[in-house]
Design a protein around this motif. Sequence first.
Motif, PDB file in Angstrom:
ATOM      1  N   VAL A  16       5.961  -3.317   7.308  1.00 27.53           N
ATOM      2  CA  VAL A  16       7.072  -2.549   7.942  1.00 27.53           C
ATOM      3  C   VAL A  16       8.150  -3.148   8.439  1.00 27.53           C
ATOM      4  O   VAL A  16       9.618  -2.610   8.750  1.00 27.53           O
ATOM      5  N   ILE A  17       8.416  -4.575   8.966  1.00 29.19           N
ATOM      6  CA  ILE A  17       9.338  -5.591   9.281  1.00 29.19           C
ATOM      7  C   ILE A  17      10.047  -5.653   7.908  1.00 29.19           C
ATOM      8  O   ILE A  17      11.603  -5.746   8.210  1.00 29.19           O
ATOM      9  N   ARG A  23       5.601 -17.154   0.275  1.00 23.95           N
ATOM     10  CA  ARG A  23       6.378 -17.887   1.895  1.00 23.95           C
ATOM     11  C   ARG A  23       7.188 -16.970   2.234  1.00 23.95           C
ATOM     12  O   ARG A  23       7.290 -16.838   3.367  1.00 23.95           O
ATOM     13  N   HIS A  24       7.626 -15.897   1.826  1.00 20.09           N
ATOM     14  CA  HIS A  24       8.475 -14.801   2.539  1.00 20.09           C
ATOM     15  C   HIS A  24       7.504 -14.044   3.116  1.00 20.09           C
ATOM     16  O   HIS A  24       7.757 -13.370   4.739  1.00 20.09           O
ATOM     17  N   SER A  25       6.577 -13.616   2.597  1.00 15.30           N
ATOM     18  CA  SER A  25       5.055 -13.174   3.229  1.00 15.30           C
ATOM     19  C   SER A  25       5.245 -13.896   5.074  1.00 15.30           C
ATOM     20  O   SER A  25       4.795 -13.436   5.950  1.00 15.30           O
ATOM     21  N   GLY A  77       4.845 -12.969   8.794  1.00 16.60           N
ATOM     22  CA  GLY A  77       4.278 -12.899   9.494  1.00 16.60           C
ATOM     23  C   GLY A  77       4.142 -14.161  10.618  1.00 16.60           C
ATOM     24  O   GLY A  77       4.525 -13.780  12.174  1.00 16.60           O
ATOM     25  N   TRP A  78       5.499 -14.750  10.672  1.00 16.59           N
ATOM     26  CA  TRP A  78       5.844 -16.458  11.660  1.00 16.59           C
ATOM     27  C   TRP A  78       7.344 -14.956  11.828  1.00 16.59           C
ATOM     28  O   TRP A  78       6.829 -14.771  13.921  1.00 16.59           O
ATOM     29  N   LEU A  79       7.506 -14.404  11.819  1.00 12.33           N
ATOM     30  CA  LEU A  79       8.837 -13.120  12.773  1.00 12.33           C
ATOM     31  C   LEU A  79       7.457 -12.607  13.834  1.00 12.33           C
ATOM     32  O   LEU A  79       8.129 -12.226  14.695  1.00 12.33           O
ATOM     33  N   PHE A 123       9.388  -8.456  -2.192  1.00 16.34           N
ATOM     34  CA  PHE A 123       7.667  -8.171  -1.953  1.00 16.34           C
ATOM     35  C   PHE A 123       7.417  -6.548  -1.164  1.00 16.34           C
ATOM     36  O   PHE A 123       6.340  -6.518  -1.469  1.00 16.34           O
ATOM     37  N   LEU A 124       8.560  -6.048  -0.527  1.00 14.32           N
ATOM     38  CA  LEU A 124       8.521  -4.634  -1.437  1.00 14.32           C
ATOM     39  C   LEU A 124       8.174  -3.568  -2.278  1.00 14.32           C
ATOM     40  O   LEU A 124       7.009  -2.614  -2.140  1.00 14.32           O
ATOM     41  N   ASP A 125       8.819  -4.228  -3.566  1.00 17.46           N
ATOM     42  CA  ASP A 125       7.889  -3.640  -4.454  1.00 17.46           C
ATOM     43  C   ASP A 125       6.552  -3.976  -5.032  1.00 17.46           C
ATOM     44  O   ASP A 125       5.694  -4.031  -5.503  1.00 17.46           O
TER      45      ASP A 125
END
Length: 381
Positions: free
Chosen positions: A246-247, A315-317, A321-323, A224-226
């Motif tokens: 940022v999270i 799914r990871h995003s 977003g849920w966090l 995701f960061l990449d």
Amino acid sequence: MKKEIKTDYYDNFTCIADKCSFTCCQEWKIEVDDDTYIKWNRLSLTKQNNNYLDQYVKQKDGTRVIALNEQKQCPFLNEQKLCNLVLNLGDEVLSETCAIFPRQTHEFADRKEYSLVSCCPEVVDLINQQDKICFTKNMLDMDGDILLQIRTMMITIMQNQHFSISKSVMMLFYILLDIHQKESILKKDIDEYKDEAGLKELSEAIDNMQFLSLDTFEENNELFLDMTENYRKQEQYSSYLEPIAVIAENLSRDYDKHKMSVKLQEFEKQFSSYEKLFRNYLVVEIFSNSLMPESDLESIVVMFQWIAMEYAMMRHSIFLGWLLDEQEKLSYTVVRNYIVVISRMMGYDQEDICEYLEKSFENLIWEWGYLALIIGAEEGK
């Protein structure tokens, strides 16, 4: 006359223009085709305006695109979120991209295929409303070349609710790799991959494997960061990407493994309520993007990898977003927004996808274990 195949909700799509929660006139590349550029060379927005429309066009990555303003919006988008080109000059002045989006057409020797891309929130809503993705012609019974038969097999397995989404993706990639390594493949061979006994055996083999949710989380976090690095530098989709990035950065440095395991389990329960949506989404992606008119077997494998990675990034995003929301219930708005954002971010053409995969991984085609790593297994399944 060629057969025409559409997702059966295709004709139900209507652009809701200013009512759209996620305008297609902002923060992404809007191409200007040659015919439109020539037309714009002779037109100004109004009779009082001496700026010809071609002055709003620039070259980017070898393609003519509309130059976005400082707010990263199309300069023709007005304060009411309506297009000044249409208001002043009519629909016929739009570029091909604007005129057809989010529609997508693929023309083969024997057929035309029509679908809607999930970069549009209204399309996501339509996909979510379907109990099951069907087609205007019974495509699953169509005769055709071997590549069409492979895609039909992929859709059949993805729609089989005896298998979870993650398991379906893993099974399909195993089958595709098996087909890819064969010297030749016949229709009867494809039919064997749909055999219930064989699928059950493959399913049970996957059940006997160990999948660690934290390993999947860590790999997807780095992916995701990449994937978002350049978009963040260019400040695109900032309101959606920056807070969760940022999270992700903080989690990439350190996190409590026990607490994260608990969070992942809680999230999985929430995410599972959207199983129908994501199964439908994957069926649509396989239909519209795994098989192109110029495809060969290798390109089908590569595009399926990309579809799987797109799903993993969504799914990871959504998890991040849920966090961020710190809400127990995962809202449909969060889910839909990140489907749209990731779809737009990863909506590359096949050549660019191959280039990214070759630069980012050791081989263009992954080993099965890597796809299994980023997909992971649903908790308790």
